[in-house]
Design a protein around this motif. Structure first.
Motif, PDB file in Angstrom:
ATOM      1  N   VAL A 809     -20.430  20.197  29.251  1.00 31.22           N
ATOM      2  CA  VAL A 809     -21.225  21.429  29.278  1.00 31.22           C
ATOM      3  C   VAL A 809     -21.669  21.665  30.728  1.00 31.22           C
ATOM      4  O   VAL A 809     -22.219  20.766  31.363  1.00 31.22           O
ATOM      5  CB  VAL A 809     -22.476  21.278  28.370  1.00 31.22           C
ATOM      6  N   PRO A 810     -21.416  22.846  31.279  1.00 32.42           N
ATOM      7  CA  PRO A 810     -21.753  23.075  32.699  1.00 32.42           C
ATOM      8  C   PRO A 810     -23.234  23.368  32.917  1.00 32.42           C
ATOM      9  O   PRO A 810     -23.619  24.475  33.260  1.00 32.42           O
ATOM     10  CB  PRO A 810     -20.876  24.280  33.074  1.00 32.42           C
ATOM     11  N   TRP A 811     -24.077  22.348  32.681  1.00 28.91           N
ATOM     12  CA  TRP A 811     -25.518  22.530  32.915  1.00 28.91           C
ATOM     13  C   TRP A 811     -25.756  22.808  34.394  1.00 28.91           C
ATOM     14  O   TRP A 811     -24.967  22.396  35.244  1.00 28.91           O
ATOM     15  CB  TRP A 811     -26.290  21.268  32.519  1.00 28.91           C
ATOM     16  N   SER A 812     -26.892  23.413  34.687  1.00 29.99           N
ATOM     17  CA  SER A 812     -27.211  23.711  36.092  1.00 29.99           C
ATOM     18  C   SER A 812     -27.590  22.423  36.809  1.00 29.99           C
ATOM     19  O   SER A 812     -28.136  21.501  36.203  1.00 29.99           O
ATOM     20  CB  SER A 812     -28.401  24.657  36.171  1.00 29.99           C
ATOM     21  N   LYS A 813     -27.320  22.388  38.121  1.00 27.94           N
ATOM     22  CA  LYS A 813     -27.812  21.265  38.929  1.00 27.94           C
ATOM     23  C   LYS A 813     -29.331  21.381  38.990  1.00 27.94           C
ATOM     24  O   LYS A 813     -29.862  22.479  39.180  1.00 27.94           O
ATOM     25  CB  LYS A 813     -27.251  21.364  40.354  1.00 27.94           C
ATOM     26  N   PRO A 814     -30.035  20.265  38.854  1.00 28.08           N
ATOM     27  CA  PRO A 814     -31.503  20.358  38.806  1.00 28.08           C
ATOM     28  C   PRO A 814     -32.105  20.557  40.201  1.00 28.08           C
ATOM     29  O   PRO A 814     -32.840  19.716  40.698  1.00 28.08           O
ATOM     30  CB  PRO A 814     -31.903  19.002  38.211  1.00 28.08           C
ATOM     31  N   SER A 815     -31.788  21.656  40.844  1.00 29.59           N
ATOM     32  CA  SER A 815     -32.288  21.895  42.204  1.00 29.59           C
ATOM     33  C   SER A 815     -33.719  22.438  42.138  1.00 29.59           C
ATOM     34  O   SER A 815     -34.180  22.912  41.089  1.00 29.59           O
ATOM     35  CB  SER A 815     -31.393  22.897  42.922  1.00 29.59           C
ATOM     36  N   VAL A 816     -34.407  22.392  43.265  1.00 38.51           N
ATOM     37  CA  VAL A 816     -35.777  22.915  43.340  1.00 38.51           C
ATOM     38  C   VAL A 816     -35.780  24.401  42.984  1.00 38.51           C
ATOM     39  O   VAL A 816     -36.615  24.884  42.216  1.00 38.51           O
ATOM     40  CB  VAL A 816     -36.353  22.702  44.764  1.00 38.51           C
ATOM     41  N   LEU A 817     -34.804  25.128  43.524  1.00 38.69           N
ATOM     42  CA  LEU A 817     -34.741  26.575  43.305  1.00 38.69           C
ATOM     43  C   LEU A 817     -34.518  26.883  41.822  1.00 38.69           C
ATOM     44  O   LEU A 817     -35.176  27.754  41.243  1.00 38.69           O
ATOM     45  CB  LEU A 817     -33.598  27.152  44.157  1.00 38.69           C
ATOM     46  N   HIS A 818     -33.589  26.148  41.223  1.00 37.42           N
ATOM     47  CA  HIS A 818     -33.302  26.368  39.807  1.00 37.42           C
ATOM     48  C   HIS A 818     -34.545  26.087  38.973  1.00 37.42           C
ATOM     49  O   HIS A 818     -34.905  26.865  38.084  1.00 37.42           O
ATOM     50  CB  HIS A 818     -32.144  25.464  39.381  1.00 37.42           C
ATOM     51  N   ALA A 819     -35.223  24.977  39.275  1.00 40.76           N
ATOM     52  CA  ALA A 819     -36.408  24.605  38.491  1.00 40.76           C
ATOM     53  C   ALA A 819     -37.489  25.674  38.622  1.00 40.76           C
ATOM     54  O   ALA A 819     -38.144  26.031  37.639  1.00 40.76           O
ATOM     55  CB  ALA A 819     -36.928  23.250  38.968  1.00 40.76           C
ATOM     56  N   ALA A 820     -37.648  26.219  39.839  1.00 44.65           N
ATOM     57  CA  ALA A 820     -38.695  27.232  40.048  1.00 44.65           C
ATOM     58  C   ALA A 820     -38.374  28.494  39.242  1.00 44.65           C
ATOM     59  O   ALA A 820     -39.257  29.080  38.617  1.00 44.65           O
ATOM     60  CB  ALA A 820     -38.795  27.556  41.531  1.00 44.65           C
ATOM     61  N   ARG A 821     -37.112  28.897  39.255  1.00 44.86           N
ATOM     62  CA  ARG A 821     -36.754  30.130  38.513  1.00 44.86           C
ATOM     63  C   ARG A 821     -36.874  29.902  37.008  1.00 44.86           C
ATOM     64  O   ARG A 821     -37.255  30.809  36.268  1.00 44.86           O
ATOM     65  CB  ARG A 821     -35.341  30.562  38.901  1.00 44.86           C
ATOM     66  N   LYS A 822     -36.544  28.705  36.605  1.00 41.01           N
ATOM     67  CA  LYS A 822     -36.641  28.384  35.180  1.00 41.01           C
ATOM     68  C   LYS A 822     -38.112  28.452  34.748  1.00 41.01           C
ATOM     69  O   LYS A 822     -38.445  29.056  33.728  1.00 41.01           O
ATOM     70  CB  LYS A 822     -36.080  26.979  34.984  1.00 41.01           C
ATOM     71  N   ARG A 823     -38.994  27.849  35.558  1.00 40.05           N
ATOM     72  CA  ARG A 823     -40.433  27.870  35.235  1.00 40.05           C
ATOM     73  C   ARG A 823     -40.962  29.300  35.184  1.00 40.05           C
ATOM     74  O   ARG A 823     -41.783  29.644  34.350  1.00 40.05           O
ATOM     75  CB  ARG A 823     -41.212  27.112  36.324  1.00 40.05           C
ATOM     76  N   ALA A 824     -40.440  30.140  36.080  1.00 39.25           N
ATOM     77  CA  ALA A 824     -40.965  31.507  36.187  1.00 39.25           C
ATOM     78  C   ALA A 824     -40.431  32.422  35.083  1.00 39.25           C
ATOM     79  O   ALA A 824     -40.931  33.525  34.909  1.00 39.25           O
ATOM     80  CB  ALA A 824     -40.608  32.085  37.551  1.00 39.25           C
ATOM     81  N   SER A 825     -39.406  31.976  34.359  1.00 42.31           N
ATOM     82  CA  SER A 825     -38.819  32.881  33.357  1.00 42.31           C
ATOM     83  C   SER A 825     -39.664  32.872  32.080  1.00 42.31           C
ATOM     84  O   SER A 825     -40.446  31.953  31.852  1.00 42.31           O
ATOM     85  CB  SER A 825     -37.389  32.465  33.037  1.00 42.31           C
ATOM     86  N   ASP A 826     -39.493  33.922  31.254  1.00 44.72           N
ATOM     87  CA  ASP A 826     -40.285  34.015  30.017  1.00 44.72           C
ATOM     88  C   ASP A 826     -39.977  32.852  29.093  1.00 44.72           C
ATOM     89  O   ASP A 826     -40.819  32.359  28.367  1.00 44.72           O
ATOM     90  CB  ASP A 826     -39.938  35.328  29.281  1.00 44.72           C
ATOM     91  N   SER A 827     -38.697  32.432  29.099  1.00 37.64           N
ATOM     92  CA  SER A 827     -38.306  31.347  28.200  1.00 37.64           C
ATOM     93  C   SER A 827     -37.451  30.355  28.984  1.00 37.64           C
ATOM     94  O   SER A 827     -36.247  30.580  29.173  1.00 37.64           O
ATOM     95  CB  SER A 827     -37.511  31.935  27.023  1.00 37.64           C
ATOM     96  N   PRO A 828     -38.063  29.260  29.481  1.00 36.92           N
ATOM     97  CA  PRO A 828     -37.303  28.335  30.323  1.00 36.92           C
ATOM     98  C   PRO A 828     -36.025  27.810  29.654  1.00 36.92           C
ATOM     99  O   PRO A 828     -34.981  27.733  30.295  1.00 36.92           O
ATOM    100  CB  PRO A 828     -38.301  27.218  30.598  1.00 36.92           C
ATOM    101  N   SER A 829     -36.081  27.498  28.368  1.00 37.64           N
ATOM    102  CA  SER A 829     -34.855  26.953  27.752  1.00 37.64           C
ATOM    103  C   SER A 829     -33.826  28.073  27.587  1.00 37.64           C
ATOM    104  O   SER A 829     -32.623  27.883  27.748  1.00 37.64           O
ATOM    105  CB  SER A 829     -35.160  26.273  26.431  1.00 37.64           C
TER     106      SER A 829
END
Ligand code: SF4
Length: 917
Positions: A809-829
């Motif tokens: 499964v092509p999960w995202s690399k756990p980069s700082v940028l990715h984590a920040a955008r995920k946190r900022a989204s309405d639904s992180p998962s």
């Protein structure tokens, strides 16, 4: 004519090594013996670096037929394999490695004999070029000297052969026109050609996208059309219909922007349907790329006159041959063969472009023939400008080319707008970036040859005659010495930094290594490390403050110099002749860009230790490849990079079409609106949705293999090998980590080669991705392994691609940028799922490119969540199976003849240049 001596040829694949000696039976050799023979006598070979990689000896050299081809037929396309050369020379391609080895001497002979033909189109310049190459001891010269006749009249020097561009009067603004639907449909019918079947989806698409060309109703409020068009709609011709029509009726230019070079090449072909003659095409269509893609003639002249030595100097001669025949001077993805720089291990190729922004514009003796200037001017009068997302954004952001600002833009591959904006509007203060700036100001600080010159040499008139200007230049040079210099990385690693910025990089490195561990283990050993720029300690804050001061000390004189240069142009003193004025004009443009860069770095540093700006994500990084560090720095990206995109690109435009087969990017319409930047505009965009005409239920199948243990590399490699064998090649293997790709390739390449199934691999074979794709496309038994760049940038219709295998499964690399955008989204998962679905949809999109394509998409992961399966077209069957069942399914499709058993039908592949001779 000089007789051709007997020549021996060396050929190797993962399956073995062969020596073909004329008059003797073909011999197979061991590695040691092959290397000894190659060291003994120059042997014929095809693609020495690739052969060297197969033999484990990177410095292998000999009589490489690809070099001979590049000399004889500059600017001509050829697949860099024995089969590719054979087709190009009109010989039957070999069917096995042994046949390939035996064919190489015949190929060499055919190419040498070509020099005797009166219809050799690229003869001009060959005699002079050969003379230069002889001095550089190029290995082919003894075989060519005596064959290439001295011309009766002296050959023209390259720099006097190139055509000059003409200055055009400013173009009037486009007339407001509304396209009539029947006219759009008639244009579409013209483009698709007489007798082509009517495709309803394409007509709907063309009609709907015409709205993007309607006159704008309010300032700063462009008409934006978002159009998702499934694969097979024929969207390129669909939007070219209204675009070409509008360009003619309104007298304006439409910019078509792509993300990948593959689509740029396709557009190059498709636009010729409306402008079939070369003259009409050249007048109406221009391909634009970033200036770092084009040959800089001044750099080439410097290289030819002794600036380059050794193999780099030989490459410069080949580039000079090519420059006389190239269509547009594009060295990256244009008609310079992608494999040519690789033959020289990239020595010197980048130094021939204008990478560092040292162009002196009208002060350059080649200004009137400069490829970059020609493309820039041509785009101001063209109907269709084919560009890329990065260029459109950079030009808009830097306010370049006020004359040709795009107002009607088609963003194809629109699902990449977000990523393109992310890199364009991000800032990075790293060691490599900073040393580039130091060199731009100071020039070379060692006794190196070459024309690279610092600011004072480029502005020598100002430095000599204008006191204020001279002081500013001197102050800038003084301040630039505080930037990282040669050997900066060694000093930083050994804790002996020089200057405020190196000290800062040392503090960044310490922080990253202190914090980047995860449970005592690094997440990806040997590769990049990064941490949030948050909760930093006093040492880093102090270092950032000092570095900001050092950068301000450089910014101030550069700004003073800018003001002074503007004043000098106004005052027009006696010494300001034409060339001096031209040099100042050029310097002003480059200074503006450098000042902007410095300001973005200072803003980034002033944020260290202070409150976070919620609009940005900041982090620290150490970039590494296989454990080796190559850069250190601070990074800042917009949390939502479509905000600057909307401000600087969309808002000033009149009409924008954003289209893609996967515009929803794994989400819905709202996702498409958000990721295109349209959500930041006042008026809502129009939404168009045209589904693919393909019968996915019949043409494709998704197989999820459930019995492979995660992390079991031998099992993963075994699965890849068996699947490729079952499919008889024709497989694209996609990986999310370079490390795993290399491990799998090392385990399976020999086994597959023995079965007659060539395997190419990005990050392993010394060739650029575009050349690897060409080689893969050319041989239906070949397979290709790659990472992200191949997931989305590969268009291989026909039976060369019949199986796609993803390692998991092509999960995202756990980069700082990715984590920040995920946190900022309405639904992180939901955010993460959407990204994965987008990647799956893009990868699946490689499989079925035409109505007669068929194939399977295999995911080697038991843990594939069902919720992600909506990434695939609704009607495509999805099965969870054991590996053996997957193998049986692949074999059975193969046996059914649905995929194989046909002649290669890659209609899009360019045929060999000599094939019809
Ligand atoms: S004008 Fe600039 S880019 Fe063009 S050849 Fe001269 S220096 Fe190079």
């Amino acid at each position: 004519m000089t007789p051709i001596p007997l020549l021996s040829a060396l050929h190797a694949s993962h399956a073995g090594i062969w020596l073909a000696e004329e008059g003797r039976p073909l011999a197979t050799l061991g590695r040691g013996e092959a290397l000894a023979r190659a060291a003994d006598t120059p042997l014929l070979m095809v693609n020495a670096p690739l052969l060297g990689a197969r033999l484990g000896h990177a410095d292998l050299s000999g009589l490489d037929l690809l070099e001979l081809f590049a000399f004889l037929f500059p600017a001509q396309f050829v697949i860099p394999t024995v089969a590719g050369l054979a087709r190009a020379m009109g010989l039957p391609p070999p069917e096995s490695d042994a046949q390939a080895a035996a064919l190489i001497p015949d190929l060499a002979r055919a190419m040498l004999v070509w020099t005797e033909r009166t219809d050799w189109a690229e003869r001009e310049g060959a005699w002079t070029g050969l003379g230069q190459l002889e001095r550089l001891r190029w290995s082919w010269t003894p075989l060519l000297r005596g064959r290439i006749a001295q011309p009766t009249r002296a050959e023209r020097w390259l720099f006097s052969r190139l055509p000059q561009w003409e200055e055009q009067p400013p173009r009037p603004q486009p007339r407001p026109v509304t396209l009539a639907e029947p006219d759009v449909m008639a244009r579409l019918a013209d483009l698709t050609g007489a007798g082509a079947e009517t495709r309803e989806g394409q007509r709907v698409f063309a009609g709907a996208t015409a709205a993007a060309f309607a006159p704008r109703l309010r300032g700063e409020s462009p008409t934006v059309v978002l159009a998702e068009a499934g694969t097979g709609i024929g969207k390129t011709l669909g939007y070219l219909a209204p675009a070409t029509l509008w360009a003619e009726q309104a007298g304006g230019a439409v910019w078509i922007s792509t993300y990948t070079k593959a689509l740029q090449r396709q557009l190059d072909r498709e636009t010729r349907r409306h402008y079939p003659s070369d003259a009409a095409f050249r007048k109406h269509v221009v391909i634009r790329k970033g200036r770092e893609n084009y040959l800089c003639l001044l750099n080439l002249e410097d290289a030819l006159q002794g600036g380059f030595a050794g193999r780099a100097a030989v490459l410069a001669q080949f580039v000079a041959r090519w420059a006389a025949y190239t269509r547009d001077g594009d060295m990256v993805g244009g008609d310079l063969p992608g494999w040519l720089p690789a033959l020289f291990r990239r020595a010197g190729a980048t130094a021939l472009t204008d990478r560092r922004g040292e162009c002196i514009y009208a002060g350059c003796p080649h200004f009137r023939t400069c490829f970059i200037e020609r493309a820039t001017r041509a785009s101001q009068g063209a109907d269709i400008v084919i560009a890329n997302h990065a260029l459109v954004m950079i030009n808009a952001a830097r306010g370049r080319e006020a004359q040709g600002t795009p107002t009607r833009i088609v963003f194809d591959e629109g699902h990449h707008l977000f990523d393109a904006a992310d890199s364009t509007f991000g800032a990075a203060l790293t060691g490599r970036e900073a040393i580039e700036l130091r060199r731009w100001v100071l020039g070379p600080e060692t006794a190196r040859r070459g024309r690279r010159r610092g600011l004072s040499a480029r502005l020598s008139d100002v430095a000599s005659y204008d006191t204020e200007g001279a002081e500013a230049i001197e102050d800038a040079a003084e301040a630039a010495r505080d930037l990282p210099g040669d050997e900066w990385l060694r000093r930083v690693v050994e804790r002996g930094p020089q200057g405020a910025v190196e000290t800062l990089l040392g503090a960044v490195r310490d922080t990253v290594y202190a914090r980047a561990e995860r449970d005592g283990r690094e997440a990806d050993p040997g590769y990049g490390l990064e941490v949030d720029l948050a909760e930093v300690d006093g040492a880093l804050i102090d270092a950032a403050t000092d570095a900001a001061r050092a950068l301000e000390a450089l910014l101030a004189p550069l700004q003073r110099l800018t003001k002074r240069l503007v004043a000098v142009l106004d005052l027009a003193p006696d010494w300001l002749d034409g060339p001096a004025r031209a040099r100042i004009d050029g310097a002003l443009s480059a200074l503006g860009w450098r000042c902007d860069l410095l300001m973005s770095w200072i803003a980034l540093l002033l944020r260290v230790g202070g409150p976070a700006d919620p609009a940005f994500v900041d982090w620290l990084a150490v970039d590494r490849v296989e454990g080796r560090e190559y850069d250190i720095g601070l990074h800042r990206h917009w949390l939502d990079p479509t905000r600057p995109l909307a401000e600087v690109v969309l808002r000033p435009a009149h009409g924008v079409l954003v289209t893609s087969a996967t515009l929803r990017a794994g989400g819905d319409e709202q996702t498409a609106i958000a990721r295109s930047g349209a959500g930041h505009l006042d008026a809502p965009p129009r939404w168009v949705d045209v589904t693919s005409p393909f019968d996915y239920a019949r043409q494709a199948e998704v197989l999820i293999v459930t019995d492979l243990k995660r992390g079991d590399l031998p099992a993963l490699a075994g699965a890849y090998a068996r699947l490729i064998e079952a499919a008889g090649g024709g497989t694209l293997g996609l990986f999310t980590a370079i490390r795993r790709l290399r491990s799998v390739q090392a385990r399976i390449a020999d086994r597959l080669a023995r079965a007659g199934l060539p395997l190419y691999a990005q990050h392993v074979d010394p060739l650029d991705p575009a050349t690897l794709i060409d080689m893969f496309r050319d041989d239906p038994r070949a397979s290709l392994l790659g990472t992200d760049a191949l997931r989305d940038g590969i268009d291989v219709p026909g039976d060369s691609l019949r199986l796609v295998v993803m390692e998991g499964v092509p999960w995202s690399k756990p980069s700082v940028l990715h984590a920040a955008r995920k946190r900022a989204s309405d639904s992180p998962s939901g955010y993460e799922d959407r990204l994965v679905r987008a990647r799956l949809a893009q990868a699946f999109g490689r499989l079925i490119r035409r109505a007669d394509d068929a194939g399977q998409f295999v995911i080697l992961s038991a843990a594939m969540p069902s919720r992600l399966l909506t990434a695939f077209p609704a009607d495509v069957p999805v099965r969870r199976v054991l590996l053996d069942e997957a193998l049986a399914a692949v074999r059975s499709r193969l046996g059914s003849g649905a995929v194989l058993g046909q002649e290669s039908s890659n209609g899009s592949q360019t045929e060999g240049v000599r094939g019809q001779a």
